[in-house]
Design an enzyme around this catalytic site. Structure first.
Site: not given
Length: 448
Positions: A205, A277, A279
């Site tokens: 993070d 997200n 990713d």
């Protein structure tokens, strides 16, 4: 535009009804310009810059209250053309192009000489809508804003009769959800996931001091940490983004919760997985593209924000892994297909929001539900749809709603989801998927 100015002046003097009649067809008496080039000049990455401004602030020159506008560049509040023209005079002096009306929350560009619409202004609109009317943004607010900014419409869920209290008590419980899935009463599950999924996979993070990323940012002297994700800042200097991205990419293995979403898909239960997200770990776990809605984009693609040319993903990832910006032939820095501050959300997100209204169960995991408009998705679920929340800390939006549909499961999602799968009697299928996960982890380890 002149008619709009007159109506703007009449607001608060009986003009709101007239304005409503004038705008019920298109939303504006004069259709706003949609491609205003001056929006790019605004720095809207940090909405805290507007914290001290209220919709009742007086004109900085004549002290008029009502029919005022705020300059989105320097935050000066001034009166309209139909009072003493102080905002127009402000523009003539500063050349700051875009202002927002406190009366009707419309946007005017002095350079284009037109009312304007732009997806990049959506969050500013939402912020001042909340300042004007109080409270958090509602479904009605969002529906109106989506229609104004994108011509899209959403609904607050299907109109269905609420269950009797006895049935509600059974359904709106942890065991009730389990029984509903096993019995086949729950057939369509919508899943909302956030950053907690990524951190469980080992992705750092950037806000956390322990990640070491913030110390790397000090040399760039950013005015605020989130500026690194601003499209305006990126186009000026892409180095901070590539520095951070280097630590956020790599061979990360999807979590057990990601594979639980895959399990729902394999059992024919997954309606949609909405994720904040970028990713693409959901895709890595095998969640199909047609069932995955990546609200903030994904690193699975790349393009040039200047000319729009598609960029080879492997080439982009190679540059990210080295922490070196990649430039297009047109001299503009290329970026992964993620949504930065100042960019519009993917149209696919807006068009699929209503799918939540068709869910029999809503599962929420790893998200604080603080980012708009993603946070509104939970409100689209129907009155008989339980909302099962997995997280270490109960999100404030869930806690404050005090809605009987909310079922909070405290603890690490990775642990909680295994227990949930066990109670669903799906251990065998889940273990098969986790075995594939272990193989992927071994593959990544060998490639290091």
């Amino acid at each position: 535009a002149e008619y709009m100015g007159i109506i703007d002046y009449l607001m608060g003097k009986g003009g709101s009804k007239l304005k409503e009649e004038m705008t019920e067809e298109k939303g504006f008496a004069v259709e706003p310009k949609r491609n205003c080039p001056h929006v790019k000049s605004l720095n809207l990455a940090d909405l805290h810059q507007f914290d001290s401004i209220t919709v009742k602030d007086p004109c900085h020159e004549c002290k008029n209250i009502g029919a005022n506008w705020v300059c989105l560049t320097c935050h000066t509040v001034a009166c309209s053309y139909y009072v003493k023209k102080d905002m127009q005079k402000h523009h003539e002096t500063t050349k700051h192009p875009i202002t927002l009306s406190f009366s009707d929350l419309s946007f005017w560009c002095y350079e284009c000489e037109s009312y304007i619409k732009a997806a990049a202004l959506f969050e500013v609109y939402s912020l001042f809508q909340s300042k004007k009317f109080g409270g958090s943004t509602t479904i009605g607010d969002l529906a109106a804003a989506m229609k104004v900014f994108g011509g899209l419409e959403i609904s607050a869920g299907p109109k269905e009769a609420e269950l009797p209290p006895v049935e509600k008590k059974k359904l709106f419980s942890y065991q009730g959800v389990i029984d509903g899935i096993i019995a086949g009463r729950i057939k369509r599950v919508a899943v909302l996931t956030g950053a907690g999924m990524s951190t469980n996979a080992g992705i750092p993070d950037f806000r956390s001091p322990s990640s070491g990323i913030q110390s790397q940012m000090e040399k760039y002297k950013l005015t605020f940490p989130e500026a690194v994700f601003s499209i305006e800042y990126f186009l000026k200097d892409p180095r901070p983004f590539f520095t951070i991205a280097k630590g956020m990419t790599g061979k990360y293995v999807p979590t057990k919760f990601h594979y639980f979403i895959r399990l729902l898909q394999d059992k024919g239960l997954l309606l949609k997985n909405f994720t904040q997200n970028i990713d693409n770990l959901e895709g890595d776990a095998g969640v199909k593209k047609e069932l995955l809605v990546q609200a903030h984009g994904s690193v699975a693609g790349a393009h040039c924000p200047g000319c729009g040319k598609e960029v080879d993903t492997k080439l982009m990832m190679a540059h990210i892994e080295k922490g070196e910006p990649l430039f297009c032939e047109c001299k503009v820095p290329c970026k992964p297909d993620i949504v930065m501050f100042g960019e519009a959300l993917p149209i696919s997100f807006s068009m699929q929001m209503n799918d939540v209204a068709n869910a029999d169960l809503l599962i929420i995991a790893g998200t604080s539900l603080k980012v708009f408009p993603f946070s509104v998705l939970m409100d689209l679920a129907g009155p008989n749809t339980p909302r099962l929340v997995f997280d270490i800390k109960e999100p404030d939006k869930i806690k404050e709603s005090k809605d009987e549909r909310n079922i909070f499961v405290p603890g690490n999602c990775e642990v909680s989801i295994e227990e949930f799968v066990h109670k669903l009697k799906l251990d065998v299928e889940f273990k098969t998927l986790l075995a594939a996960r272990e193989e992927l982890a071994k593959k990544y380890e060998k490639e290091k």
